[in-house]
Design an enzyme around this catalytic site. Structure first.
Site, PDB file in Angstrom:
ATOM      1  N   ASP A 296       0.809  -1.234   0.000  1.00  0.00           N
ATOM      2  CA  ASP A 296       0.000   0.000   0.000  1.00  0.00           C
ATOM      3  C   ASP A 296       0.834   1.272   0.000  1.00  0.00           C
ATOM      4  O   ASP A 296       0.443   2.264   0.615  1.00  0.00           O
ATOM      5  CB  ASP A 296      -0.947   0.027   1.208  1.00  0.00           C
ATOM      6  CG  ASP A 296      -1.978  -1.075   1.173  1.00  0.00           C
ATOM      7  OD1 ASP A 296      -2.199  -1.639   0.093  1.00  0.00           O
ATOM      8  OD2 ASP A 296      -2.555  -1.395   2.227  1.00  0.00           O
ATOM      9  N   ASP A 520      -8.220  -5.199  10.300  1.00  0.00           N
ATOM     10  CA  ASP A 520      -7.692  -4.176   9.390  1.00  0.00           C
ATOM     11  C   ASP A 520      -7.655  -2.806  10.047  1.00  0.00           C
ATOM     12  O   ASP A 520      -6.915  -1.925   9.609  1.00  0.00           O
ATOM     13  CB  ASP A 520      -8.558  -4.085   8.135  1.00  0.00           C
ATOM     14  CG  ASP A 520      -8.524  -5.343   7.303  1.00  0.00           C
ATOM     15  OD1 ASP A 520      -7.439  -5.923   7.146  1.00  0.00           O
ATOM     16  OD2 ASP A 520      -9.589  -5.751   6.801  1.00  0.00           O
TER      17      ASP A 520
END
Length: 582
Positions: A296, A520
């Protein structure tokens, strides 16, 4: 399949090097052998490097590299015969067929063209009993290449196993993969969790303290020592997530890191350097260490910067200061210098980079990072997609080429002009694009399948009604998220394909890099000392933003901060697993 960097020392594994072309001497003159056809056809020649990368009692893994030393070819066929009872059981990067002892390997659509001096690689696993001799001769497009060294001959100095520090083409082929005992214990403690507690997952080094062991947990050396115990006399791969860039995750908050945007020197000296020093310890030279480098990060510099509507000030800062590119380049250089480390760079997922204006610029960004801070493309063994994400591996009920009442499925709200409908097609296409950008033709892809199974009662068994492209796609898609941009603790998700090596052409492995059951991000703001913020995309009441087209977040409630155990999610993943759990 991956490749051995050109800077690596010569292998001592089983090798058959074949002469470039067959020559016929007569009266002081030589005639070059031609490929099948009449005189005047293109001159053919080859070098074949046949390596048995792994061998056990009843099976073996093999890497084959073809170098074309003749005229350019647009397609290739390699033929050989086994001397014993070897049987090919699984192959990748080529279509491999076998009849008796005779084997034929033909190129796939993306690796058929070979210019003069160009190489390509494929591999296979096989079974055998007795001896496993290297084939005596090979033919490329009908032309015999000869001159074989048989490493099973005791007079041959080659070693039948790979010595420490000698990279293989696919680190997962023929190897067990490390089971993290900390994650395994949490999984086993859950009702029904023992069914998957022995699966290999990634070890996340998400802060400096994780190197020595955060909050009393296992540190990097602890994991590597345990890996040696699990390895025994065979081969074992260890999966590490390198994840602590300055200004980490500039477009999100739940996974913010400990380092500020300008702390590149601290990243180098206090994070990457200590990791590289530990991995370089000769004690661990017999392990295959897979690193997934900075998830990411680089894609954010393409999709979430000005003038994009999804731009954030943090991402603009990281693009301007260059510390994502420099940090990734430094990590690749330092870790890639360790002979038994295999670097895989994060390449997002199809629901992020699958659009035409994202795909090419992202590949360019990967190339820029792979050549920064002393790194080269040879420091990149492959790429990983769908890390910690939910995109379906393969959508069976529609393809990107389908139309409904004259309208392309690309016009549906779900696909929204994306070029891909699932992770497998995206990964294979990204691989081809990266090779065209200058990465080695043998790079391999990993796909994180830890949470993309989408099974259970909601899994469709057929395409949707052909009333419109939306009913057709929405009725048939496995991925049940509200929007492709949703990423946090998704409701209805299930465990995906179990980890396995070389499942598809160009794919080194399906992996569970994100340990199932680890959150998450938190559903609401929670104070913590890990530098992790609160992202509204993890709030089940959130109505969205431009990155998910202003849809509901689809997140589960009552989630802890990222990386912490989330029992409710773990139970949901097991319930919705596909393939189902027994």
């Amino acid at each position: 399949m991956s490749r051995t960097p050109s800077t690596a020392p010569p292998r001592r594994s089983r090798t058959a090097l074949l002469a470039a072309s067959a020559l016929i001497a007569s009266g002081g003159l030589t005639a070059t052998a031609f490929s099948a056809g009449t005189a005047g056809a293109a001159a053919a020649g080859c070098t074949v490097d046949y390596k048995v990368t792994n061998q056990w009692d009843t099976g073996f893994g093999t890497s084959v590299t073809i170098t074309n030393t003749g005229d350019p070819v647009s397609n290739w066929t390699l033929e050989w015969s086994f001397a014993g009872n070897q049987q090919v059981t699984q192959g990748w990067n080529a279509t491999i067929t076998q009849s008796g002892a005779a084997v034929t390997a033909k190129n796939l659509s993306y690796n058929g063209s070979l210019g003069t001096g160009a190489s390509t690689s494929f591999g296979f696993n096989g079974s055998y009993s007795g001896t496993n001799a290297v084939p005596a001769t090979f033919k490329l497009n009908g032309v015999t290449c000869n001159g074989v060294t048989d490493p099973t001959d005791p007079t041959d100095p080659t070693d039948p196993t790979d010595p420490p520090g000698d990279r293989v083409d696919n680190p997962y082929a023929g190897a067990k993969v490390y089971v993290n005992p900390e994650w395994s214990a949490k999984a086993a403690a859950e009702p029904g969790g023992s069914r998957i507690a022995n699966q290999p997952t990634g070890v996340w080094l998400d802060r400096i303290a994780a190197i020595e062991g955060a909050n009393g947990g296992m540190g990097l050396r602890d994991h590597l020592d345990e890996a040696l115990e699990q390895k025994g006399s065979g081969e074992l791969a260890v999966q590490l997530v390198i994840y602590n860039l300055p200004g980490r995750d500039c477009s999100a908050l739940a996974s913010n890191g400990e380092l500020g945007p300008t702390e590149l020197d601290k990243y180098k000296t206090q994070y990457i350097d200590p990791i590289a020093e530990i991995l370089g310890d000769s004690k661990y030279a017999g392990l295959r260490i897979v690193t997934t480098v900075e998830i990411d990060s680089l894609p954010n510099l393409v999709t979430n910067v000005t003038p994009r509507a999804t731009a954030t000030a943090n991402c603009d800062t990281m693009k301007a200061n260059g510390n994502y590119v420099k940090g990734v380049g430094y990590a690749l250089n330092k870790l890639g210098s360790v002979g038994n480390v295999y670097n895989y760079v994060d390449a997002g997922h199809h629901g992020w980079l699958g659009w035409d204006d994202n795909l090419g610029p992202s590949a360019d960004m990967f190339k820029q990072a792979a050549t920064a801070e002393g790194a080269t493309v040879d420091d990149v063994h492959g790429f990983i997609v769908n890390t910690a994400n939910y995109s379906a591996l393969k959508e069976d009920h529609f393809t990107i080429n389908d139309t409904v009442n004259g309208a392309s499925v690309r016009t549906s709200k779900w696909i929204d002009w994306n070029r891909y409908v699932d992770e497998l097609s995206y990964a294979q296409a990204m691989r081809t694009l990266l090779v065209s950008k200058g990465f080695d033709s043998g790079i391999g892809m990993l796909i994180d399948t830890s949470r993309n199974g989408w099974g259970g009662t909601a899994r469709p068994s057929a395409a949707g009604p052909q009333t419109s492209v939306d009913t057709y796609v929405d009725g048939g898609r496995y991925d049940r998220r509200i929007h492709l941009g949703n990423w946090c603790n998704q409701s209805g998700a299930g465990l995906g394909e179990r980890p396995q090596a070389a499942p598809e052409p160009g794919i080194d492995a399906y992996v569970w890099m994100k340990p199932p059951g680890e959150s998450d991000g938190s559903s609401e703001a929670i104070d913590n000392d890990e530098g992790k913020g609160f992202d509204r995309m993890c709030d089940p009441t959130y109505t969205g933003n431009p990155r998910n087209n202003n849809n509901m977040s689809g997140s589960l409630p009552n989630a802890p901060i990222s990386g912490h155990w989330f029992s409710a999610q773990f139970q949901e993943l097991m319930k919705n697993a596909y393939p189902p759990l027994s």
